[in-house]
Write an enzyme that holds these catalytic residues in place. Sequence first.
Site, PDB file in Angstrom:
ATOM      1  N   LYS A 119       0.837  -1.210   0.000  1.00  0.00           N
ATOM      2  CA  LYS A 119       0.000   0.000   0.000  1.00  0.00           C
ATOM      3  C   LYS A 119       0.864   1.249   0.000  1.00  0.00           C
ATOM      4  O   LYS A 119       0.671   2.172  -0.801  1.00  0.00           O
ATOM      5  CB  LYS A 119      -0.909   0.010   1.223  1.00  0.00           C
ATOM      6  CG  LYS A 119      -1.789   1.258   1.328  1.00  0.00           C
ATOM      7  CD  LYS A 119      -2.204   1.566   2.752  1.00  0.00           C
ATOM      8  CE  LYS A 119      -1.058   2.176   3.536  1.00  0.00           C
ATOM      9  NZ  LYS A 119      -1.480   2.668   4.864  1.00  0.00           N
ATOM     10  N   CYS A 199     -25.991   8.288   3.197  1.00  0.00           N
ATOM     11  CA  CYS A 199     -25.206   7.871   2.037  1.00  0.00           C
ATOM     12  C   CYS A 199     -26.065   7.828   0.775  1.00  0.00           C
ATOM     13  O   CYS A 199     -27.176   7.282   0.781  1.00  0.00           O
ATOM     14  CB  CYS A 199     -24.584   6.506   2.300  1.00  0.00           C
ATOM     15  SG  CYS A 199     -23.562   5.886   0.944  1.00  0.00           S
TER      16      CYS A 199
END
Length: 267
Positions: A119, A199
Amino acid sequence: MRSSRNAPVDNMGAEKCYDTEAPANVRRFQVLVSLMLSSQTKDQVTATAMHKLRAHGCTVENLLATDDDTLGKLIYPVGFWRNKVKFLKLTAAMLKQDFGGDIPDSVEGLVRLPGVGPKMAHLAMNIAWDKVSGIGVDTHVHRISNRLGWLRKPTKTPEETRKALEEWLPRELWSEINWLLVGFGQQVCVPVNPLCSMCLNQHSCPSAHKTSPAKRLKARSPSPASPFKAKSEYGLESADKDQRVEEDPKPVNPVKQRRRPKRRNNP
């Protein structure tokens, strides 16, 4: 939902933690340091640590010349700060010896450094070198990709998620998917009790309202001194029975009642 760009990652992420006026190799090193510090650490804490490091002198040479106790005080309280002190010193030594004081310009070279995983390597390639080598998948990207059902099958690790996303997501979107989902995960799709009602994906997300169930009032246990029993969850049968008992108390036996003697008046 991310148009305002006001999440912590937008103001305190690795792209905001380096000195823009420093030489190019120093800027790249500071990007790498901020990514190493950010693991298991909130952006606010990482930004504070980087501010102190930059004031101290965040260069390969300065970190090598700084003793462990001083370096620990500068980066505290980032997560696992003792381990990160060791990783920073070892990484700085490798960069000076093997890479001329600069950071590697490949994922393979970056993951060789102590404390640097895939990452961090992909994000460093993107931010420091302006090259797209892969998707930087952290805990937010991993969690949200699984919640949204973006993967063919659920994944268990961020690296599995990265490979699954790269199978179908167009390469031109790889560089922005991290900051989009990280900010979204910091503000809306949080790890515990996500704000599904706020959302815009709630009608299409397969996980909507499943990980944030409505809270229910806990049934109270009856008091020992109370003559009533707790009402059952699905009916009032027990309550009706208790109500009849309260309305029709048992009669008192007159035989058992005591009579008070009458007082006699003296003549």
